[in-house]
Design an enzyme around this catalytic site. Structure first.
Site, PDB file in Angstrom:
ATOM      1  CG  ASP A  32     -40.953 -45.444 -26.843  1.00  0.00           C
ATOM      2  OD1 ASP A  32     -41.369 -46.370 -26.139  1.00  0.00           O
ATOM      3  OD2 ASP A  32     -39.935 -45.533 -27.554  1.00  0.00           O
ATOM      4  NE  ARG A  63     -25.810 -65.801 -28.639  1.00  0.00           N
ATOM      5  CZ  ARG A  63     -26.190 -64.589 -28.296  1.00  0.00           C
ATOM      6  NH1 ARG A  63     -27.242 -64.043 -28.892  1.00  0.00           N
ATOM      7  NH2 ARG A  63     -25.556 -63.911 -27.366  1.00  0.00           N
ATOM      8  N   GLY A 107     -41.550 -46.232 -31.403  1.00  0.00           N
ATOM      9  CA  GLY A 107     -42.853 -45.870 -30.861  1.00  0.00           C
ATOM     10  C   GLY A 107     -43.124 -46.620 -29.577  1.00  0.00           C
ATOM     11  CE  LYS A 152     -38.084 -46.024 -25.205  1.00  0.00           C
ATOM     12  NZ  LYS A 152     -38.134 -47.437 -24.783  1.00  0.00           N
TER      13      LYS A 152
END
Length: 326
Positions: free
Chosen positions: A234, A51, A126, A181
């Site tokens: 994480d 954009r 991380g 995760k």
């Protein structure tokens, strides 16, 4: 004793003066945070967004490191577009995207490596909540590549007194830890949204880790990677902070909100939603047990209620605790 206040002003001091030009593709919260961290070291940084006013050709031509921090849905197209642009012969590609490609079920690093087989590809992942980084709070991460020299180059670009960067040589495991995760964070958000308590949340996060490891190792990651910052680290950050978009998705579903409503309120991508759907297809193909991911999938697709998802997990057959570790 003098109290020390952590802030960008007293922690974000330049620690190095590097001349490796970096281009960050993506000006969302994560891409902007990474660009800021690199500038702390006086790294020459250019940024790009589809954009924005700058052309892609203008910002990548002189880059020695190109870091992609866009959402998963745009990675394959962007990699293909970059393939048509003259780049530095030794450019390093870094992916900071967490997800799985719906069309091919590949990770971002696999897409980049397939598109640019003669270039090093590294993964940055991380326990890094971008809003905390914006506040100048200390954090740590992992940069992983099979090319250790490339990983060390990127490590130097981002390491500072507010951002500690470790290296490893398992990019796929590092990437899968950060990807999987997000699915677990949706589940934990449901748990908290239903106000099931600390005991339930702790049990769920603990059971989420072996599921992430089981899936991640069977898909090619190394088991020890999932105990590190890009795995357990994480997982803890994303599953315990309201700053996590995926956690907010689960929390909102537990409150009876529709998925579309939650995503509109977030105003940004929650990669765990797409990842869950792709992941369930892939683990089914591979014959991998993924009970938490399966219940999240059913919940996201309106097949069960949050309460039924919790009940399904609690009513599974009894078994030894460590029977399904990789």
């Amino acid at each position: 004793m003098t109290e020390i206040t952590l802030s960008p002003q007293n922690l974000a001091e330049p620690t190095q003066n590097l001349s490796t030009p970096l281009t960050v593709l993506g000006q969302g919260a994560w891409g902007s945070a990474l660009a800021h961290l690199a500038r702390i070291n006086n790294t020459p940084v250019q940024t790009w967004s589809r954009r924005g006013k700058e052309s892609l050709e203008a910002v990548v031509g002189n880059a020695k490191v190109i870091l992609c921090a866009i959402s998963m849905k745009g990675v394959a197209a962007l990699a293909a577009r970059l393939k048509t642009i003259p780049l530095q012969p030794d450019v390093i590609f870094v992916t900071a995207t967490k997800g799985l490609d719906p069309a091919t079920k590949r990770t971002p690093s696999q897409i980049w490596q397939t598109t640019f087989p003669d270039h090093p590809v590294a993964v940055l992942s991380g326990p890094n909540l971008s809003k905390e980084i914006d506040l100048g709070l200390p954090a740590a991460t992992v940069i992983a590549s099979e090319d250790l020299a490339a990983a060390e180059t990127v490590q130097e670009l981002f390491s500072s007194d507010i951002f500690r960067v470790y290296t490893n040589t398992d990019p796929l495991g590092t990437e899968l830890g950060g990807t999987l995760k997000n699915v677990m964070a949706i589940a934990v958000g449901v748990c908290d949204g239903l106000k099931l308590g600390t005991n339930a949340r702790s049990a769920l996060i603990t059971r989420a880790l072996p599921e992430v490891m089981r899936i991640g190792t069977l898909l090619g990651g190394q088991a020890e990677t999932f105990y590190g910052l890009s795995g357990l680290g994480d997982l803890l950050a994303t599953c315990t902070s309201p700053l996590s978009r995926n956690y907010q998705v689960g929390y909102g579903l537990a409150q009876g909100k529709a998925l579309d409503e939650i995503l509109e309120e977030l105003g940004s991508t929650a990669e765990g939603v797409n990842t869950t759907c792709v992941l369930v297809d892939r683990v089914y193909d591979e014959g991998i047990s993924a009970p938490i991911a399966w219940q999240v999938y059913r919940l996201l697709n309106g097949k069960i209620t949050p309460q039924e998802a919790v009940a399904a997990l609690m009513e599974r057959e009894l078994k030894p605790e460590y029977c399904d570790l990789p």
